[in-house]
Design a protein around this motif. Structure first.
Motif, PDB file in Angstrom:
ATOM      1  N   VAL A 101       0.806  -1.351  -0.014  1.00 46.09           N
ATOM      2  CA  VAL A 101      -0.015   0.109   0.057  1.00 46.09           C
ATOM      3  C   VAL A 101       0.779   1.335  -0.098  1.00 46.09           C
ATOM      4  CG1 VAL A 101      -0.185   0.054   2.599  1.00 46.09           C
ATOM      5  CG2 VAL A 101      -1.818   1.194   1.075  1.00 46.09           C
ATOM      6  N   GLY A 102       0.486   2.189  -0.796  1.00 48.34           N
ATOM      7  CA  GLY A 102       1.279   3.405  -0.917  1.00 48.34           C
ATOM      8  C   GLY A 102       2.332   3.273  -1.985  1.00 48.34           C
ATOM      9  N   THR A 103       2.398   2.263  -2.577  1.00 45.16           N
ATOM     10  CA  THR A 103       3.587   2.408  -3.954  1.00 45.16           C
ATOM     11  C   THR A 103       3.131   3.335  -4.814  1.00 45.16           C
ATOM     12  OG1 THR A 103       3.853  -0.066  -3.135  1.00 45.16           O
ATOM     13  CG2 THR A 103       4.801   0.599  -5.333  1.00 45.16           C
ATOM     14  N   SER A 104       4.047   4.080  -5.223  1.00 48.27           N
ATOM     15  CA  SER A 104       3.599   5.163  -6.245  1.00 48.27           C
ATOM     16  C   SER A 104       4.428   4.918  -7.575  1.00 48.27           C
ATOM     17  CB  SER A 104       3.448   6.353  -5.667  1.00 48.27           C
ATOM     18  OG  SER A 104       5.123   6.761  -4.957  1.00 48.27           O
ATOM     19  N   LYS A 105       5.838   4.464  -7.470  1.00 45.62           N
ATOM     20  CA  LYS A 105       6.710   4.639  -8.595  1.00 45.62           C
ATOM     21  C   LYS A 105       7.206   2.958  -8.955  1.00 45.62           C
ATOM     22  CE  LYS A 105       6.774   9.049  -8.547  1.00 45.62           C
ATOM     23  NZ  LYS A 105       6.077   9.754 -10.124  1.00 45.62           N
ATOM     24  N   MET A 106       7.259   2.730  -9.939  1.00 43.25           N
ATOM     25  CA  MET A 106       7.842   1.561 -10.373  1.00 43.25           C
ATOM     26  C   MET A 106       9.281   1.050 -10.174  1.00 43.25           C
ATOM     27  SD  MET A 106       5.897   1.022 -14.221  1.00 43.25           S
ATOM     28  CE  MET A 106       6.537  -0.667 -14.013  1.00 43.25           C
ATOM     29  N   ASP A 107      10.078   2.146  -9.686  1.00 46.87           N
ATOM     30  CA  ASP A 107      11.525   1.805  -9.166  1.00 46.87           C
ATOM     31  C   ASP A 107      11.537   1.618  -7.739  1.00 46.87           C
ATOM     32  OD1 ASP A 107      10.895   4.346  -8.566  1.00 46.87           O
ATOM     33  OD2 ASP A 107      12.759   5.153  -9.343  1.00 46.87           O
ATOM     34  N   GLU A 108      10.358   1.457  -6.918  1.00 48.72           N
ATOM     35  CA  GLU A 108      10.550   1.130  -5.590  1.00 48.72           C
ATOM     36  C   GLU A 108      10.739  -0.220  -5.161  1.00 48.72           C
ATOM     37  OE1 GLU A 108       7.321   2.954  -3.083  1.00 48.72           O
ATOM     38  OE2 GLU A 108       7.053   4.559  -4.676  1.00 48.72           O
ATOM     39  N   PRO A 109      11.341  -0.581  -4.119  1.00 48.44           N
ATOM     40  CA  PRO A 109      11.457  -1.897  -3.788  1.00 48.44           C
ATOM     41  C   PRO A 109      10.099  -2.880  -3.808  1.00 48.44           C
ATOM     42  CG  PRO A 109      12.990  -0.716  -2.631  1.00 48.44           C
ATOM     43  CD  PRO A 109      12.045   0.332  -3.280  1.00 48.44           C
ATOM     44  N   ARG A 110       9.052  -2.068  -3.106  1.00 47.74           N
ATOM     45  CA  ARG A 110       7.858  -2.629  -2.931  1.00 47.74           C
ATOM     46  C   ARG A 110       7.263  -3.191  -4.537  1.00 47.74           C
ATOM     47  NH1 ARG A 110       4.518   1.408   0.948  1.00 47.74           N
ATOM     48  NH2 ARG A 110       5.549   2.796  -0.543  1.00 47.74           N
ATOM     49  N   ASP A 111       7.546  -2.248  -5.410  1.00 48.70           N
ATOM     50  CA  ASP A 111       6.857  -2.601  -6.946  1.00 48.70           C
ATOM     51  C   ASP A 111       7.456  -3.847  -7.178  1.00 48.70           C
ATOM     52  OD1 ASP A 111       5.979  -2.101  -9.703  1.00 48.70           O
ATOM     53  OD2 ASP A 111       8.140  -2.229 -10.143  1.00 48.70           O
TER      54      ASP A 111
END
Length: 395
Positions: A101-111
């Motif tokens: 939840v809260g993931t906004s960018k595709m380069d984040e680890p959560r992505d």
């Protein structure tokens, strides 16, 4: 410089997603669009596993010591089996919700966590599916009560999603250019929707209210006709002026809900021709069951990506294509929803094989959902007027 590199990296990832095979995408975990299909497959397997445990796993579960305290053993075990599989599926997706939840960018680890790490997540799903079978019946009964609420949340999310889709379609059919030509298509579509609605209502009168003694079915069908007229009247009111398309499409939805509600009634007397509730298991019963299961999965899947799918390209290239947290939340509540359908919203109900969503509780849940759909739709129409009047009075 960093922004340029980030944008370039995002574009490269999109190119990889398009060019590589599905198997390679699965291994690399580079495609969030591919990921949603894998989650949908996991949800489908969980639904089928819950059904198999309900219809064919009772004898095996009677040997499990932790389940022997279940009252009215066979019926209770069938319902508990569904709830245990549902609890495992819910736990998996609710953990995915909190972790994405809260993931906004595709380069984040959560992505990367959402789109990859499939071996770890499959092991995690298997573990969460197994653990509930080791829990005592009291915890499962508590989850069953909570699942009633969670399934209601799913229906509400689905309702808002469908109404948003209808409003979006209405806006799409009313562009500024070629207005006259588009108006003809809009009228044709709206009139087709109304003809289908009236045809459906007439068929329900013929099939489900063949005698005057079928008072309840007559009430359900007539109420649906009244609600259709109410939505049309509000939408065409000069102060609202919402057009004729949206009430027609909403009419299709409420007629469908009414049909589902009547189909959920137990097969008692001459007022119900319910293939899903008959004592005989034939090919039509099996086909109806399969279609119903696929409808659950498709509805959950399509609702899960609705957080951004109606936006007109206002997000940046490196933004996530859909809300990961919302996606997993829908699947988590969907796990509770399929449990309620498989047990007829009643933890003590004896469900026949190859049946789904049958029982008086299921019927009334559908009727309330139909009324709620109409109320939400009308509120979305009149809310701008209400807020406008309130602001005028406050100033």
């Amino acid at each position: 410089m960093e922004n340029g590199e980030s944008s370039s990296s995002s574009n490269e990832r999109h190119a990889v997603c398009k060019d590589h095979s599905c198997s390679r995408q699965f291994r690399n975990g580079s495609n969030p669009w591919m990921a949603r299909y894998v989650y949908g497959l996991i949800f489908l397997v969980a639904t089928l596993l819950a059904w198999a445990a309900r219809d064919y796993g009772r004898n095996a579960m009677m040997e499990v010591k932790r389940l022997r305290g279940c009252e009215d053993s066979r019926d209770c075990l069938g319902a508990e089996a569904v709830l245990r599989v549902s609890l495992g599926c819910f736990t998996f997706f609710i953990i995915m919700f909190f972790s994405t939840v809260g993931t906004s960018k595709m380069d984040e680890p959560r992505d990367s966590w959402h789109s990859g790490w499939w071996s770890a997540k499959i092991v995690m799903w298997i573990a969460f599916t197994t653990i509930p079978f080791l829990l005592p019946s009291g915890i499962i009964k508590l989850y069953g009560e909570i699942a009633h609420f969670g399934a209601g949340v799913f229906l509400l999310i689905q309702l808002v999603s469908i109404i948003s889709l209808i409003m979006w379609l209405n806006d799409r059919f009313q562009p500024e250019k070629s207005a006259e030509r588009c108006q003809i298509y809009l009228m044709l579509l709206a009139m087709t929707a109304y003809f289908v609605c009236l045809g459906g209502i007439i068929l329900m009168y013929i099939w489900y209210a063949p005698e005057p003694s079928c008072v309840l079915n007559i009430f359900f069908i007539t109420s649906t006709l009244v609600l259709l007229q109410l939505m049309t009247s509000v939408a065409l009111h000069p102060k609202v002026n919402a057009g004729i398309l949206t009430p027609g499409l909403m009419g299709l939805y409420v007629v469908f809900i009414c049909w589902c509600a009547i189909r959920s009634e137990p097969a008692v007397g001459k007022c119900i021709r319910n293939a899903g509730a008959t004592d005989k298991t034939d090919w039509l019963t099996i086909i109806s069951f399969v279609v119903a299961v696929l409808a659950i999965v498709i509805a959950t899947f399509s609702t899960g990506i609705d957080s951004k799918c109606f936006q007109d390209g206002t997000h940046a290239q490196d933004d996530v294509p859909y809300g990961y947290g919302f996606f997993h939340l829908v699947f988590a509540t969907g796990a509770m929803y399929f449990a309620m359908l498989l047990i007829g919203w009643n933890t003590h109900l004896s469900m026949k094989k190859w049946t789904i969503d049958v029982g008086w509780t299921s019927t009334w849940v559908r009727i309330v959902n139909e009324l709620l759909a109409v109320c939400v739709y009308i509120w979305m129409l009149v809310a701008p007027l209400v807020w406008g009047c309130w602001q005028t009075e406050s100033t």
